[in-house]
Enzyme design. Structure first.
Site, PDB file in Angstrom:
ATOM      1  CE  LYS A 179     -18.314   2.332 -18.743  1.00 28.31           C
ATOM      2  NZ  LYS A 179     -18.619   3.557 -19.177  1.00 28.31           N
TER       3      LYS A 179
HETATM    4  C1  E4P Z   1     -19.190   6.282 -16.602  1.00 26.79           C
HETATM    5  O1  E4P Z   1     -19.069   5.158 -16.768  1.00 26.79           O
HETATM    6  C2  E4P Z   1     -20.112   6.622 -17.262  1.00 26.79           C
HETATM    7  O2  E4P Z   1     -20.185   6.619 -18.838  1.00 26.79           O
HETATM    8  C3  E4P Z   1     -19.781   8.769 -17.068  1.00 26.79           C
HETATM    9  O3  E4P Z   1     -19.206   8.931 -15.482  1.00 26.79           O
HETATM   10  C4  E4P Z   1     -21.127   9.141 -17.432  1.00 26.79           C
HETATM   11  O4  E4P Z   1     -20.670  10.233 -16.502  1.00 26.79           O
HETATM   12  P1  E4P Z   1     -22.549  11.774 -16.739  1.00 26.79           P
HETATM   13  O5  E4P Z   1     -23.311  11.001 -15.999  1.00 26.79           O
HETATM   14  O6  E4P Z   1     -21.473  12.533 -15.981  1.00 26.79           O
HETATM   15  O7  E4P Z   1     -22.372  11.594 -18.259  1.00 26.79           O
END
Ligand code: E4P
Length: 227
Positions: free
Chosen positions: A85
């Site tokens: 990522k």
């Molecule tokens: C996904 O890859 C993200 O890291 C995650 O869904 C972020 O979600 P949040 O807005 O609840 O932190």
């Protein structure tokens, strides 16, 4: 068919949803690991890769391009399921990293994206996955449902490679809306996934059928059963 990734690093949660047959992959981030407490980062990632038959996103944490690249290459070397990522930094640094990793055939998930333009840039840089943060995008004044529809249409017509992951999901209704809008993948927290099979009218109907079956068995016991 839409895919569900699990937005968690918890072994028990991942095992639970693998048993359900709904886990197509896993996504993690720094906050998700913080909630796991004191765990060995690499060992946990490897464990997750063994449990789930699908991509496992591991987020880079450095800030300079050269450090991000070094970190990404290391994560990618851990297991063939690892997808790295990389955040969509405002200065384009993340795009540069994704571009280079793509050249090296390392799979990437460009993340922390709120707008359609960010998704398009990630796709052009060669990302394997492009992550739209549904609720955070709403908080930023965007219309994530329209973004999903526009991106999916673009992906169909333009031969765009990056699959759209919709994250930042907070309710089962978010999941339903994102699926209906055509998202390729939704990354769902365990709490939300656990709520999805439940419906009050379903529970009432099951109870009604159970009661009918008990009565039927009782009638059978009392009288001679007819064919
Ligand atoms: C996904 O890859 C993200 O890291 C995650 O869904 C972020 O979600 P949040 O807005 O609840 O932190």
């Amino acid at each position: 068919m839409v895919q569900f990734f699990l937005d968690t690093a918890s072994v028990s949660e991942i095992e639970e949803f693998v048993r359900w047959g709904v886990a197509d992959g896993v996504t993690t981030n720094q906050k998700i690991f913080l909630s796991e407490g004191s765990v060995d980062f690499k060992k946990r990632i490897l464990r997750i890769c063994d449990i789930v038959d699908g991509p496992v996103s591991v987020e880079t944490t450095r800030s300079e391009v050269k450090d991000l690249l070094r970190e990404a290459r290391e994560y990618a070397s851990w297991h063939k399921s690892v997808v790295v990522k990389v955040a969509m930094y405002g200065d384009g640094r993340g795009l540069e990293v994704v571009r280079q990793l793509t050249k090296e055939k390392i799979k990437t998930n460009m993340t922390v994206m709120m707008t359609f333009n960010q998704l398009v840039l990630a796709a052009k840089a060669g990302a394997t996955y492009a992550s739209l943060f549904f609720n955070r995008s709403k908080e930023a004044g965007e219309n994530p449902l329209q973004i999903i529809k526009d991106y999916v249409a673009l992906a169909k017509d333009g031969g765009v490679r990056a699959k759209l992951i919709v994250g930042s999901i907070r309710t089962p209704e978010d999941v339903a809306q994102a699926v209906a809008a055509g998202a390729h993948i939704i990354t769902v927290p365990a709490k939300i996934l656990r709520e999805m099979p439940a419906n009050r009218r379903t529970d009432e109907t099951i109870a009604e059928f159970d009661k009918a079956w008990t009565e039927f068995l009782d009638i059978q016991k009392r009288g001679k059963a007819q064919v």
